[in-house]
Design an enzyme around this catalytic site. Structure first.
Site, mmCIF file in Angstrom:
data_model
loop_
_atom_site.group_PDB
_atom_site.id
_atom_site.type_symbol
_atom_site.label_atom_id
_atom_site.label_comp_id
_atom_site.label_asym_id
_atom_site.label_seq_id
_atom_site.Cartn_x
_atom_site.Cartn_y
_atom_site.Cartn_z
ATOM 1 N N THR A 297 -10.245 4.255 10.178
ATOM 2 C CA THR A 297 -10.060 3.408 11.781
ATOM 3 C C THR A 297 -9.160 3.900 12.699
ATOM 4 O OG1 THR A 297 -7.589 2.457 10.483
ATOM 5 C CG2 THR A 297 -9.990 0.985 10.803
ATOM 6 N N ASP B 257 -3.122 4.188 -1.821
ATOM 7 C CA ASP B 257 -4.426 4.861 -0.648
ATOM 8 C C ASP B 257 -4.101 6.434 -1.018
ATOM 9 O OD1 ASP B 257 -5.853 5.030 1.213
ATOM 10 O OD2 ASP B 257 -3.729 4.198 2.260
ATOM 11 N N ASP C 215 -12.847 15.358 -2.563
ATOM 12 C CA ASP C 215 -12.988 17.135 -3.484
ATOM 13 C C ASP C 215 -13.763 17.096 -4.347
ATOM 14 O OD1 ASP C 215 -11.648 19.379 -4.301
ATOM 15 O OD2 ASP C 215 -9.615 19.192 -4.231
ATOM 16 N N LYS D 113 -6.329 8.681 -0.988
ATOM 17 C CA LYS D 113 -8.239 8.670 -0.274
ATOM 18 C C LYS D 113 -8.473 10.392 -1.006
ATOM 19 C CE LYS D 113 -6.939 6.300 3.977
ATOM 20 N NZ LYS D 113 -5.910 6.460 3.697
ATOM 21 N N LYS E 30 1.058 -1.212 0.156
ATOM 22 C CA LYS E 30 0.098 -0.207 -0.199
ATOM 23 C C LYS E 30 0.873 1.509 0.008
ATOM 24 C CE LYS E 30 -2.107 2.108 3.208
ATOM 25 N NZ LYS E 30 -1.831 3.123 3.451
ATOM 26 N N ARG F 215 3.002 -0.409 10.914
ATOM 27 C CA ARG F 215 4.053 -0.534 11.971
ATOM 28 C C ARG F 215 4.455 -1.996 12.796
ATOM 29 N NH1 ARG F 215 1.239 4.711 13.981
ATOM 30 N NH2 ARG F 215 -0.845 3.531 13.342
#
Ligand code: C5P
Length: 233
Positions: free
Chosen positions: A116, A57, A62, A59, A31, A208
């Site tokens: 999330t 990704d 607009d 996102k 990603k 992470r």
């Protein structure tokens, strides 16, 4: 079988490609988010795509004209998944889906529901009508489905409901994956790989816990093993 993608949340190409190199034989895809894309530009997508599938990704959120033209530009890259915020509305989502078909027919278009990292307290501070994050995901998932997109990004906790309502073909991409759910970092709605797969998630996104690990290969194999457990039963 659910897939595992690693989030390449870095500001430089060297680190990102080092993780690709270390993980390429064990991971299903990568990603690329805003940090890496804004730091390295479009070229990083071509480079990461040599190691596996790419979910870009970014996102987008607009006005319709801006989102549609921008997505048409990035869809020419070797990407298999792109996304925009469901809050863009069904007009924008519908046009994006149609125009992608002509540019990159195999590319899935996904709607982002609630991040999330958002919980009921954050919704409350935003004065949303419903301060229940699950209810907001329901509303946005329905909007995404009715707009003809391929699926949503949601937390592992919402997958069961989404699959029940919209069927198995409606993809669920789930970040917030933690082997130890006490180690949330800035995430709020987390789950273990096993729970996410059990709930029916299609693609697990993990950042992470993988790229900060001392032994990246081992963590990926542990997560994959946990994911596979479900199928072994
Ligand atoms: O490091 P961690 O596993 O928390 O990374 C999760 C990744 O998933 C990050 O790249 C983050 O931008 C992304 N993401 C998310 N929540 C969403 C959508 C994407 O955490 N709703």
């Amino acid at each position: 079988m659910a897939k595992l993608f690693v989030a390449l949340d870095f500001d430089n190409e060297e680190k990102a490609l080092e993780i690709c190199q270390k993980s390429k034989n064990y991971i299903d895809g990568y990603k690329i988010g805003l940090e890496l894309f804004c730091s390295c530009g479009k070229d990083i997508v071509n480079k990461v795509a040599e190691f596996g599938e790419v979910f870009l990704d970014l996102k987008f959120h607009d006005i319709p004209n801006t989102v549609i033209k921008t997505i048409e530009s990035i869809a020419k890259l070797p990407v298999s998944i792109i996304n925009l915020h469901a809050l863009c509305g069904s007009y924008t989502m519908g046009i994006v889906k149609d125009s992608i078909k002509g540019i990159n027919p195999n590319c899935k278009v996904i709607g982002v529901t609630m991040l999330t990292s958002v919980d009921n307290n954050i919704l409350k501070s935003l004065n949303f009508n419903s301060c229940n994050v699950g209810e907001q995901v329901d509303i946005l998932a329905e909007l995404v489905y009715n707009s003809g997109l391929d699926g949503i990004v949601c937390s592992p906790q919402e997958v069961i409901k989404v699959k029940k309502k919209f069927g198995n073909d409606f993809l669920t991409i789930v970040p917030g994956i933690r082997q130890n759910t006490n180690e949330k970092d800035d995430q709020k709605r987390v789950a273990t790989p096993k729970e996410a797969v059990k709930n029916g998630a299609d693609i697990l996104i993990c950042g992470r816990p993988i790229y900060n690990a001392k032994d990246i290969k081992q963590v990926i194999l542990d997560i994959k093993n946990e994911m596979g457990d479900i199928y072994a039963r």
